[in-house]
Scaffold this active site. Structure first.
Site: not given
Lengths: 242, 305
Positions: B31, B34-35, B38, B51, B141
């Site tokens: 996936g 936002a930063n 992964v 990540k 989030d």
């Protein structure tokens, strides 16, 4: 931390180059972020490169977005640039300790400590954002989205632990001898303010550079006012001491 | 705002850490947050998630949160390793290794297994949030993409980029789930912020199209009343409609109070169903069989000794 956030949709066409103005801002310790709005046609290659140049000269970020993404972009840019400002300051301090000064070059354990400090300062330091809005004819249909983004930015800033203020300007100004008009003086609250922009000039010119210079002046005057006030209190204090 | 992120790790590529020299074989992309991105990777210890971030400061900030969480909670491992890798473009990128969570999104799970799983998944998710709240953190989030569901409705939160210490400004959020976006409160981290997002997640699961339609309106009109109307129109949400209104209004102190109310809601229905199906004669029969059992045990013991 001081920032100017320029929201525009195209090229400046009057007066001093906005890139030079942005460089001025940077030398005054003000970071310049630029958002280019894409709707209703393209900003054009020239506009896009100017937007990028302004931000680079001003030590900030630039993005080209649609109106729908405006709020989120403005909010994230402001946050990122604030962190960057702190990061540069911390890096400067580190230079004496580490030589190369880059946080990225530190091993992860050390990096962790430095970033903790950056995060803490980023959350608690005073932050001022002067929004400079291009209100030339082509921007008019987009002003509602801009206003929403300003309200949204205020909301995010209010969630910070440190003091946060915004001021809003638009350009061109209808007043002779003025390059931009102050719509909203420094404030930390937008409650009760439903409409930031009330009167629009019909002028089609886009004096981005001169307008930015005026905002830098506004910052300078504010600082000057504060400094002289401090001097006064210092004077009073010394009177007491004597 | 999506930041352009050119780094791509190809399947089969081997990543070696700059500092700790551990090796990871890339399997596939799991996936994009936002930063960072992964990936599923294979290491000596087995399958892990890697990540990789664009910005060292951003990612380290997230790592710091994970490390703080881990200190408070010895039972769970959030982080295996933190290191840097060399991208194909010659630049260094920061990464960290975490536990690989197997699972699907709630919407996929409900599509496959049926909507009757929804109340349990909701309860499990509230439980996860309650754990964070107890330790002084807010998830921030919360959205469909950041929750994975495994077999039998087991729930895991993924992407801790928004996790914020209570009292600070929410670090990362998604507009449609954001309390501030709906003019329903601040963007400061408090437990009620997560419960608002949880309610939005429930609406998103049942009425995604209508919800998206509401976001197009003028910001001044956006309000919880609009959302409440939407909840009222939705059949699937009827059993939890009252709960959702309370969550949107910030009436639960934290997720454990919210979970308690959610549980009571489900339990009440269960008991009602049960009591209607247990006739009096069955209770009598049960009493008789208990007596018979008592007597036979008595005889058994007597004859044994």
């Amino acid at each position: 931390m001081k920032q100017i956030l320029l929201v525009t949709d195209g090229c400046s066409n009057v007066g001093m180059s906005p890139v030079v103005a942005a460089a001025h801002a940077k030398s005054e310790g003000i970071a310049v972020n630029v958002v280019g709005i894409l709707d209703y046609g393209d900003v054009g290659e020239l506009g896009a490169s100017e937007i990028e140049e302004i931000a680079r000269a001003g030590g900030g970020l630039s993005r080209l977005v649609n109106m729908r993404q405006l709020s989120q972009t403005v909010q994230m840019m402001t946050r990122k640039t604030a962190v960057q400002t702190i990061q540069l300051a911390v890096q400067k301090e580190l230079k004496q300790v580490l030589g190369n000064g880059s946080i990225e070059a530190l091993p992860p354990e050390k990096r962790s400590e430095v970033v903790r400090v950056i995060d803490e300062l980023g959350e608690t330091s005073k932050l001022q954002v002067a929004l400079l809005i291009d209100a030339s004819a082509s921007m008019k249909p987009k002003l509602r989205a801009v206003e929403e983004a300003i309200h949204d930015l205020m909301l995010s800033l209010q969630a910070r632990q440190g003091q946060s203020e915004i001021a809003v300007f638009h350009f061109p100004s209808s007043k002779h001898g003025e390059d931009c008009k102050l719509d909203l003086d420094w404030t930390d609250n937008l409650k009760g303010i439903s409409s930031i922009f009330t009167k629009f000039p019909m002028s089609g010119t886009t004096p981005t550079g001169p307008a930015m210079m005026q905002v830098i002046d506004f910052y300078r005057q504010g600082d000057y006012g504060k400094k002289s006030r401090n001097d006064e209190t210092d004077g009073m204090m010394s009177d007491y001491v004597v | 705002m999506t930041t352009s992120f050119k780094l791509n790790l190809r399947r089969g590529a081997v990543v070696t850490g700059k500092w700790k020299h551990s090796r990871y074989r890339v399997e596939r992309l799991l996936g994009e947050g936002a930063n960072g991105k992964v990936y599923l990777v294979h290491a000596d210890r087995g399958w892990c998630a890697l990540k990789v971030g664009i910005d060292a400061i951003d990612l380290q900030s997230e790592i710091n949160v994970l490390q703080a969480l881990e200190k408070q909670d010895r039972k769970q491992t959030y982080l295996y390793e933190v290191d840097d890798l060399l991208g194909e473009d010659g630049k260094e990128y920061p990464f960290y290794i975490m536990r690989y969570v197997r699972g699907v999104t709630i919407s996929d799970f409900l599509d496959k297994n049926g909507p009757e799983w929804f109340p349990l998944i909701g309860l499990n998710l509230l439980g996860k949030l309650a754990e964070l709240h107890r330790r002084g953190w807010v998830f921030g989030d919360l959205k469909i993409d950041n929750v994975l569901v495994a077999d039998y409705g087991y729930v895991e939160l993924v992407d801790y980029g928004g996790v914020t210490a209570m009292g600070k400004g929410i670090r990362q959020f998604t507009e449609i789930y954001d309390r501030g976006f709906w003019n329903a409160g601040t963007r400061s981290a408090d437990a009620r912020y997560d419960l608002f997002s949880f309610a939005m997640l429930c609406i998103m699961l049942h009425e995604p199209k209508k919800l998206h339609a509401l976001t197009g309106g003028l910001p001044q009109i956006r309000s919880t009343e609009e959302l409440e109307r939407l909840i009222g129109e939705c059949k699937g949400l009827a059993p939890v409609a009252g709960w959702l209104r309370q969550a949107l209004g910030g009436q639960f102190f934290d997720a454990s109070e919210g979970a308690e109310a959610w549980r009571r809601l489900l339990h009440r229905r269960d008991t009602r169903v049960k009591s209607a199906k247990t006739p009096g004669w069955l209770k009598g029969l049960a009493a008789v069989s208990a007596v018979v059992l008592g007597i036979s045990v008595y005889w058994l013991l007597r004859s044994g000794i």
